[in-house]
Design a protein around this motif. Structure first.
Motif, PDB file in Angstrom:
ATOM      1  N   LEU A  62      24.465  16.111  36.626  1.00 34.33           N
ATOM      2  CA  LEU A  62      23.545  15.194  35.958  1.00 34.33           C
ATOM      3  C   LEU A  62      23.123  15.772  34.613  1.00 34.33           C
ATOM      4  CD1 LEU A  62      21.280  14.213  38.974  1.00 34.33           C
ATOM      5  CD2 LEU A  62      23.230  12.961  38.036  1.00 34.33           C
ATOM      6  N   GLY A  63      23.513  15.114  33.563  1.00 37.80           N
ATOM      7  CA  GLY A  63      23.163  15.584  32.228  1.00 37.80           C
ATOM      8  C   GLY A  63      23.937  14.803  31.186  1.00 37.80           C
ATOM      9  N   PHE A  64      23.988  15.364  30.000  1.00 35.73           N
ATOM     10  CA  PHE A  64      24.679  14.696  28.901  1.00 35.73           C
ATOM     11  C   PHE A  64      25.272  15.721  27.950  1.00 35.73           C
ATOM     12  CE2 PHE A  64      20.316  15.334  27.657  1.00 35.73           C
ATOM     13  CZ  PHE A  64      20.413  15.801  26.356  1.00 35.73           C
ATOM     14  N   LEU A  65      26.273  15.276  27.193  1.00 36.35           N
ATOM     15  CA  LEU A  65      26.880  16.114  26.165  1.00 36.35           C
ATOM     16  C   LEU A  65      26.148  15.905  24.850  1.00 36.35           C
ATOM     17  CD1 LEU A  65      30.738  15.804  26.714  1.00 36.35           C
ATOM     18  CD2 LEU A  65      29.253  17.744  27.217  1.00 36.35           C
ATOM     19  N   ASP A  66      25.889  16.996  24.173  1.00 38.40           N
ATOM     20  CA  ASP A  66      25.257  16.988  22.858  1.00 38.40           C
ATOM     21  C   ASP A  66      26.256  17.625  21.901  1.00 38.40           C
ATOM     22  OD1 ASP A  66      23.602  17.168  20.644  1.00 38.40           O
ATOM     23  OD2 ASP A  66      22.233  18.632  21.526  1.00 38.40           O
ATOM     24  N   THR A  67      26.929  16.802  21.114  1.00 39.42           N
ATOM     25  CA  THR A  67      27.891  17.327  20.141  1.00 39.42           C
ATOM     26  C   THR A  67      27.158  17.575  18.827  1.00 39.42           C
ATOM     27  OG1 THR A  67      28.541  15.079  19.535  1.00 39.42           O
ATOM     28  CG2 THR A  67      29.870  16.189  21.212  1.00 39.42           C
ATOM     29  N   MET A  68      27.549  18.656  18.147  1.00 46.43           N
ATOM     30  CA  MET A  68      26.862  19.062  16.920  1.00 46.43           C
ATOM     31  C   MET A  68      27.851  19.602  15.904  1.00 46.43           C
ATOM     32  SD  MET A  68      23.862  21.223  18.812  1.00 46.43           S
ATOM     33  CE  MET A  68      24.812  21.489  20.314  1.00 46.43           C
ATOM     34  N   VAL A  69      27.486  19.454  14.645  1.00 40.95           N
ATOM     35  CA  VAL A  69      28.231  20.054  13.531  1.00 40.95           C
ATOM     36  C   VAL A  69      27.238  20.897  12.743  1.00 40.95           C
ATOM     37  CG1 VAL A  69      29.531  19.605  11.417  1.00 40.95           C
ATOM     38  CG2 VAL A  69      29.807  18.087  13.392  1.00 40.95           C
ATOM     39  N   ILE A  70      27.609  22.137  12.458  1.00 41.28           N
ATOM     40  CA  ILE A  70      26.743  22.994  11.641  1.00 41.28           C
ATOM     41  C   ILE A  70      26.812  22.495  10.199  1.00 41.28           C
ATOM     42  CG2 ILE A  70      26.332  25.321  10.753  1.00 41.28           C
ATOM     43  CD1 ILE A  70      27.487  26.386  13.412  1.00 41.28           C
ATOM     44  N   THR A  71      25.653  22.132   9.653  1.00 42.87           N
ATOM     45  CA  THR A  71      25.592  21.602   8.285  1.00 42.87           C
ATOM     46  C   THR A  71      24.954  22.572   7.300  1.00 42.87           C
ATOM     47  OG1 THR A  71      23.499  20.491   8.756  1.00 42.87           O
ATOM     48  CG2 THR A  71      25.534  19.200   9.062  1.00 42.87           C
ATOM     49  N   GLU A  72      24.273  23.582   7.820  1.00 37.47           N
ATOM     50  CA  GLU A  72      23.694  24.623   6.965  1.00 37.47           C
ATOM     51  C   GLU A  72      23.770  25.934   7.728  1.00 37.47           C
ATOM     52  OE1 GLU A  72      19.388  25.782   5.017  1.00 37.47           O
ATOM     53  OE2 GLU A  72      19.837  23.655   5.314  1.00 37.47           O
ATOM     54  N   TRP A  73      24.207  26.988   7.048  1.00 44.58           N
ATOM     55  CA  TRP A  73      24.371  28.298   7.682  1.00 44.58           C
ATOM     56  C   TRP A  73      23.897  29.342   6.698  1.00 44.58           C
ATOM     57  CZ3 TRP A  73      25.372  29.865  12.472  1.00 44.58           C
ATOM     58  CH2 TRP A  73      25.778  31.180  12.689  1.00 44.58           C
ATOM     59  N   ASP A  74      22.737  29.939   6.963  1.00 38.13           N
ATOM     60  CA  ASP A  74      22.139  30.924   6.073  1.00 38.13           C
ATOM     61  C   ASP A  74      21.646  32.112   6.901  1.00 38.13           C
ATOM     62  OD1 ASP A  74      21.001  32.246   3.920  1.00 38.13           O
ATOM     63  OD2 ASP A  74      19.234  30.949   3.847  1.00 38.13           O
ATOM     64  N   PRO A  75      22.579  32.934   7.414  1.00 40.03           N
ATOM     65  CA  PRO A  75      22.181  34.045   8.271  1.00 40.03           C
ATOM     66  C   PRO A  75      21.435  35.124   7.475  1.00 40.03           C
ATOM     67  CG  PRO A  75      24.547  34.094   7.865  1.00 40.03           C
ATOM     68  CD  PRO A  75      24.010  32.858   7.225  1.00 40.03           C
ATOM     69  N   PRO A  76      20.488  35.811   8.057  1.00 33.14           N
ATOM     70  CA  PRO A  76      19.956  35.615   9.408  1.00 33.14           C
ATOM     71  C   PRO A  76      18.691  34.763   9.414  1.00 33.14           C
ATOM     72  CG  PRO A  76      19.160  37.699   8.563  1.00 33.14           C
ATOM     73  CD  PRO A  76      19.983  37.052   7.459  1.00 33.14           C
ATOM     74  N   ARG A  77      18.676  33.733   8.585  1.00 37.29           N
ATOM     75  CA  ARG A  77      17.454  32.953   8.433  1.00 37.29           C
ATOM     76  C   ARG A  77      17.490  31.562   9.050  1.00 37.29           C
ATOM     77  NH1 ARG A  77      18.884  35.451   4.735  1.00 37.29           N
ATOM     78  NH2 ARG A  77      18.501  35.994   2.634  1.00 37.29           N
ATOM     79  N   ARG A  78      18.590  30.821   8.861  1.00 35.41           N
ATOM     80  CA  ARG A  78      18.512  29.398   9.174  1.00 35.41           C
ATOM     81  C   ARG A  78      19.882  28.825   9.536  1.00 35.41           C
ATOM     82  NH1 ARG A  78      15.119  24.865   7.441  1.00 35.41           N
ATOM     83  NH2 ARG A  78      16.416  23.225   6.580  1.00 35.41           N
ATOM     84  N   CYS A  79      19.865  27.996  10.574  1.00 30.44           N
ATOM     85  CA  CYS A  79      21.042  27.222  10.961  1.00 30.44           C
ATOM     86  C   CYS A  79      20.572  25.796  11.215  1.00 30.44           C
ATOM     87  CB  CYS A  79      21.672  27.796  12.229  1.00 30.44           C
ATOM     88  SG  CYS A  79      23.053  26.815  12.866  1.00 30.44           S
ATOM     89  N   VAL A  80      21.245  24.846  10.584  1.00 32.26           N
ATOM     90  CA  VAL A  80      20.933  23.435  10.789  1.00 32.26           C
ATOM     91  C   VAL A  80      22.169  22.777  11.392  1.00 32.26           C
ATOM     92  CG1 VAL A  80      20.246  21.257   9.694  1.00 32.26           C
ATOM     93  CG2 VAL A  80      19.358  23.433   8.815  1.00 32.26           C
ATOM     94  N   VAL A  81      21.942  21.988  12.425  1.00 33.63           N
ATOM     95  CA  VAL A  81      23.031  21.229  13.035  1.00 33.63           C
ATOM     96  C   VAL A  81      22.729  19.743  12.952  1.00 33.63           C
ATOM     97  CG1 VAL A  81      23.666  23.088  14.629  1.00 33.63           C
ATOM     98  CG2 VAL A  81      22.093  21.311  15.392  1.00 33.63           C
ATOM     99  N   ASP A  82      23.785  18.979  12.847  1.00 33.89           N
ATOM    100  CA  ASP A  82      23.686  17.523  12.918  1.00 33.89           C
ATOM    101  C   ASP A  82      24.127  17.135  14.319  1.00 33.89           C
ATOM    102  OD1 ASP A  82      23.492  14.828  12.297  1.00 33.89           O
ATOM    103  OD2 ASP A  82      25.456  14.753  11.311  1.00 33.89           O
ATOM    104  N   HIS A  83      23.200  16.597  15.113  1.00 34.46           N
ATOM    105  CA  HIS A  83      23.528  16.101  16.453  1.00 34.46           C
ATOM    106  C   HIS A  83      24.302  14.792  16.271  1.00 34.46           C
ATOM    107  CE1 HIS A  83      20.846  18.872  18.624  1.00 34.46           C
ATOM    108  NE2 HIS A  83      19.948  18.644  17.678  1.00 34.46           N
ATOM    109  N   THR A  84      25.515  14.736  16.800  1.00 36.18           N
ATOM    110  CA  THR A  84      26.390  13.584  16.566  1.00 36.18           C
ATOM    111  C   THR A  84      26.747  12.838  17.842  1.00 36.18           C
ATOM    112  OG1 THR A  84      28.356  15.006  16.728  1.00 36.18           O
ATOM    113  CG2 THR A  84      27.409  14.674  14.519  1.00 36.18           C
ATOM    114  N   GLY A  85      26.083  13.157  18.926  1.00 33.64           N
ATOM    115  CA  GLY A  85      26.448  12.579  20.214  1.00 33.64           C
ATOM    116  C   GLY A  85      25.957  11.163  20.420  1.00 33.64           C
TER     117      GLY A  85
END
Length: 155
Positions: A62-85
């Protein structure tokens, strides 16, 4: 019709920002601290813009798939994903804010397009509190993992 909502939570961690970042973006190990979620990299290396992730959130079948694409990558500070599911859509942000050489704050922000139009907007107040409680628990588990001895993940 979609309705956008935001949820932002913070967790102070008594560990260096780099150690916390490494644990945060160690996608295959996230299930060790993130409640009810298993994440895998589905395209790319999971370490930059354009990499794709798939998370299964739930218990047993019981659950769901959450697909994501990384749209911003600034290690070690910030990661932004776009949830596309189909269920979860919008932006997710992980940020690590150093407070000293050995302390930081993790910020988890979700800007979600609620599904089901008016029904989703009416249901969000019922779902928000348990969702936030699960994120808080997950962030506390991440903090304990990083504050303990040893390595948090690949560096």
């Amino acid at each position: 019709m979609s309705t956008r909502t935001a949820l932002q939570l913070h967790q102070d961690v008594a560990a260096p920002a780099q150690k916390v970042w490494d644990a945060l973006v160690d996608w295959p190990s996230q299930h060790e601290w993130m409640l009810g979620t298993r994440v895998r990299v589905s395209a790319g290396d999971g370490r930059g813009v354009g990499s794709q992730l798939v998370a299964f959130s739930g218990a047993g079948p019981l659950g769901f798939l959450d697909t994501m694409v990384i749209t911003e990558w600034d290690p070690p500070r910030r990661c932004v994903v776009d949830h596309t599911g189909r269920v979860v859509r919008g932006a997710g942000v992980f940020a690590v804010v150093p407070r000293s050489a050995h302390e930081c704050t993790v910020v988890w922000r979700e800007e979600l397009d609620l599904p089901l139009g008016v029904l989703g907007a009416l249901g969000w107040p019922l779902v928000r509190a348990p969702f936030a409680a699960g994120v808080r628990l997950s962030l506390r588990r991440l903090a304990r993992r990083c504050e303990g001895p040893g390595e948090a993940g690949p560096g």
